[in-house]
Design a protein around this motif. Structure first.
Motif, mmCIF file in Angstrom:
data_model
loop_
_atom_site.group_PDB
_atom_site.id
_atom_site.type_symbol
_atom_site.label_atom_id
_atom_site.label_comp_id
_atom_site.label_asym_id
_atom_site.label_seq_id
_atom_site.Cartn_x
_atom_site.Cartn_y
_atom_site.Cartn_z
ATOM 1 N N ALA A 110 -4.131 -0.543 18.840
ATOM 2 C CA ALA A 110 -3.873 0.112 17.559
ATOM 3 C C ALA A 110 -4.482 -0.701 16.420
ATOM 4 N N ASP A 111 -4.610 -0.049 15.279
ATOM 5 C CA ASP A 111 -5.079 -0.713 14.057
ATOM 6 C C ASP A 111 -3.935 -1.083 13.126
ATOM 7 N N VAL A 112 -2.794 -0.403 13.282
ATOM 8 C CA VAL A 112 -1.641 -0.648 12.413
ATOM 9 C C VAL A 112 -0.388 -0.748 13.274
ATOM 10 N N GLY A 113 0.394 -1.798 13.078
ATOM 11 C CA GLY A 113 1.683 -1.961 13.732
ATOM 12 C C GLY A 113 2.765 -2.088 12.677
ATOM 13 N N ILE A 114 3.897 -1.379 12.860
ATOM 14 C CA ILE A 114 4.958 -1.328 11.847
ATOM 15 C C ILE A 114 6.273 -1.776 12.471
ATOM 16 N N LYS A 115 6.953 -2.708 11.814
ATOM 17 C CA LYS A 115 8.294 -3.100 12.218
ATOM 18 C C LYS A 115 9.300 -2.366 11.329
ATOM 19 N N ILE A 116 10.239 -1.647 11.949
ATOM 20 C CA ILE A 116 11.249 -0.918 11.167
ATOM 21 C C ILE A 116 12.620 -1.242 11.734
ATOM 22 N N PHE A 117 13.643 -1.142 10.872
ATOM 23 C CA PHE A 117 15.024 -1.384 11.254
ATOM 24 C C PHE A 117 15.778 -0.064 11.227
ATOM 25 N N LEU A 148 -1.242 4.758 5.578
ATOM 26 C CA LEU A 148 -1.119 5.533 6.811
ATOM 27 C C LEU A 148 -1.875 6.850 6.719
ATOM 28 N N ARG A 149 -2.122 7.306 5.506
ATOM 29 C CA ARG A 149 -2.893 8.530 5.317
ATOM 30 C C ARG A 149 -4.338 8.339 5.765
ATOM 31 N N LEU A 150 -4.776 7.080 5.862
ATOM 32 C CA LEU A 150 -6.170 6.778 6.200
ATOM 33 C C LEU A 150 -6.329 6.304 7.642
ATOM 34 N N PHE A 152 -9.745 -2.696 10.541
ATOM 35 C CA PHE A 152 -9.166 -1.624 9.722
ATOM 36 C C PHE A 152 -9.127 -2.026 8.247
ATOM 37 N N LEU A 153 -8.776 -3.289 7.967
ATOM 38 C CA LEU A 153 -8.762 -3.761 6.582
ATOM 39 C C LEU A 153 -10.154 -3.703 5.971
ATOM 40 N N ARG A 154 -11.182 -3.952 6.764
ATOM 41 C CA ARG A 154 -12.548 -3.847 6.256
ATOM 42 C C ARG A 154 -12.854 -2.407 5.853
ATOM 43 N N ARG A 155 -12.471 -1.459 6.698
ATOM 44 C CA ARG A 155 -12.708 -0.046 6.360
ATOM 45 C C ARG A 155 -11.886 0.364 5.153
#
Length: 576
Positions: free
Chosen positions: A486-493, A561-563, A510-513
């Motif tokens: 994945a390009d994005v990982g999210i920690k949620i409670f 997340l829209r991108l 992903f940050l470069r894009r």
């Protein structure tokens, strides 16, 4: 008359205005040649600021015009005086003389009667004598002054002092404002062009900002530049030139009005629940801070080990926001005491955040994670000193950056105005507020941090708020995002809904894009009630609103997340 120096290196031109024609034949036009003295004077020097300067030539021509022998002083005595002008010609028939000033204070020097001194040459030596100035006035034509001295009341007597320098005592110089200097005091000092270049760049940036502000209808904040003292104008100039007008304009065009900051996350999860189901890892809260690879809880040991390997190999960077949203919301109304309390609380929390890094990771040497901290503008030096005092908590100081968080102006929400107007705290201070967690992406791209991280081999970047729930370089989330490709990982409670908490991991690619798509980030407006100043009928008036009158322009980190395609997002869900 022209005279070349004896060294032959310069051609010096000496000129004096020709005497006017009189109704009777003057006694003389020039002294006889055998009465002209040529003598070297002191080395060239400036007598006033560079905008009003008089440069003495290496050689001076002086005619012995005095009919009496004045008091002669040694050259050392000359250092007690400063030159404020020289007598260039006679004026009229009553003994008045015309003076060319070499001072920035001509009104004080030439209008106020009192003691002055005249300096001329006698037999090759400097002659200084005291005279009494009786009156003075500015000349309507050339930049000169008309003066009268006691005892000089005829044309012949006035001619005798033509060419003399007018002096005042050095200790009679008026005091200057901070940052201003008399040019003679700078003689012998080193000259650097850096400040001059900086001022030139500031002027260029100010001109560009003025044009941009006019284009977007915000030129009203420039009115303070035409009033106030030097420090107030400089304060406004710095705020205008440092304002991110491109980000501000983008925010104005893309604002919406959600109720909470994390609505983007809710929308994304609700719209992609089926795809996220297979990429969501659930763990109990009790295993949240387990770093080591020996921990076997929940079958996550391999993921932890993979994430831990990324950390010890120096492939992970952490971006830490040193101010949570709750502090940001209250800063506009805080006084200095409350701000100091806030700073202290942030330092304590940062101390707790970094203190147990070695203990938790069991790393004996410098902790290999690169750390970027986004700090409020007034706290950058505080946090920098704090890290130095604690030896960077085992971090490699060459891989630690402290950046100033982005701020945007607070704008009005008046329905009477067609455009949202920037609000002013004073005529020289813009009312502004932090942009929020979404500004992290702009901060990284603006300071070329992404390029720097790539050069040192970083593959994943953690972005989190300063919270007890956050852990620097959390291995399980790193291992999970790598396993899911994945390009994005999210920690949620799952137990609480804290709109100010966030802890995410991004791939560097992903940050470069994302850096090339900053105009796609979404902003929202937080409505509030804030006092400000407004110019009404040429007077500045303080406005105390009775209802919400303004918007803070904010951006959430979850708007990215829209991108990102849903199949490139994974989640770590903390239960209990």
């Amino acid at each position: 008359m022209a005279c070349s120096s004896l060294s032959g290196e310069h051609l010096l031109l000496f000129s004096r205005p020709s005497p006017p024609l009189y109704h009777q034949r003057p006694t003389f036009l020039f002294p006889r040649i055998n009465r002209i003295q040529i003598s070297p004077s002191r080395k060239p020097r400036f007598l006033c600021n560079p905008l009003c300067q008089t440069l003495h030539s290496p050689f001076s021509l002086r005619a012995l015009l005095s009919r009496e022998t004045p008091e002669v002083k040694d050259d050392e005595d000359d250092t007690e005086f400063i030159e404020i002008g020289y007598v260039s010609n006679v004026h009229g028939l009553d003994g008045e003389v015309r003076v060319k000033p070499s001072t920035d204070f001509p009104e004080m020097r030439f209008e106020k009667p009192g003691k002055r001194w005249l300096r001329s040459l006698v037999s090759g030596r400097k002659v200084i004598r005291e005279v009494e100035l009786t009156s003075g006035r500015a000349h309507a034509g050339p930049k000169s002054w008309i003066l009268s001295f006691a005892g000089v009341d005829t044309v012949e007597m006035a001619k005798e002092i033509v060419g003399s320098s007018i002096l005042v005592r050095e200790d009679d110089r008026p005091p200057l404002e901070d940052g201003d200097f008399y040019t003679p005091d700078l003689i012998g000092m080193k000259v650097y062009l850096k400040e001059w270049k900086q001022k030139k760049r500031t002027r260029q940036r100010l001109l560009a900002a003025k044009k941009k502000l006019a284009d977007i209808g915000q030129q009203h904040i420039l009115e303070g530049l035409s009033s106030g003292d030097k420090d107030q104008k400089l304060l406004l100039t710095n705020q205008i030139t440092n304002m991110n007008l491109q980000l501000f304009q983008h925010a104005l065009h893309n604002i919406s009005k959600p109720k909470v900051c994390n609505c983007y996350l809710e929308e994304f999860v609700n719209a992609n629940s089926a795809k996220l189901l297979h990429k969501t890892l659930k763990i109990p809260k009790s295993s949240l801070h387990c770093y080591g690879s020996k921990n076997q809880q929940n079958g996550c040991s391999e993921l932890r080990k993979a994430g831990f390997d990324f950390i010890v190999q120096g492939k992970v960077a952490t971006v830490l926001a040193l101010d949570d949203g709750k502090v940001q919301e209250g800063r506009l109304q805080q006084n200095s005491i409350e701000e100091n309390v806030s700073n202290s609380a942030n330092c304590v929390q940062l101390h707790e955040f970094l203190l147990n890094i070695k203990e938790q990771t069991k790393v004996e040497e410098n902790f290999p994670v690169a750390l970027i901290m986004a700090s409020p503008a007034n706290e950058v030096q505080t946090f920098r000193d704090f890290l130095v005092d604690h030896d960077y908590y085992g971090l490699d100081k060459e891989k630690v950056w402290i950046l100033e968080e982005d701020n945007l102006p607070v704008v009005s929400n008046s329905a009477e105005e067609k455009a949202l107007k920037i609000l002013l705290k004073t005529p020289w201070e813009v009312l502004h507020a932090p942009v929020g967690s979404g500004s992290i992406f702009n901060l990284l791209s603006t300071h070329t941090v992404v390029d720097n991280l790539s050069e040192i081999g970083i593959e994943y970047v953690q972005v989190c708020s300063l919270s007890k729930r956050s852990a620097i370089g959390y291995p399980l989330l790193l291992g999970h995002i790598h396993a899911c490709k994945a390009d994005v990982g999210i920690k949620i409670f799952g137990d609480e809904d804290d709109e100010f908490f966030y802890d995410m991991v991004f791939s560097l690619s992903f940050l470069r894009r994302l850096a090339t798509q900053m105009d796609e980030l979404q902003f929202f407006a937080l409505e509030g009630q804030r006092s400000h100043v407004q110019k009404i009928d040429n007077d500045w008036v303080v406005v105390h609103p009775l209802q919400p009158n303004s918007y803070i322009l904010r951006s959430s980190i979850y708007s990215c997340l829209r991108l990102c395609p849903p199949d490139k997002v994974c989640m770590l869900h903390i239960e209990g």
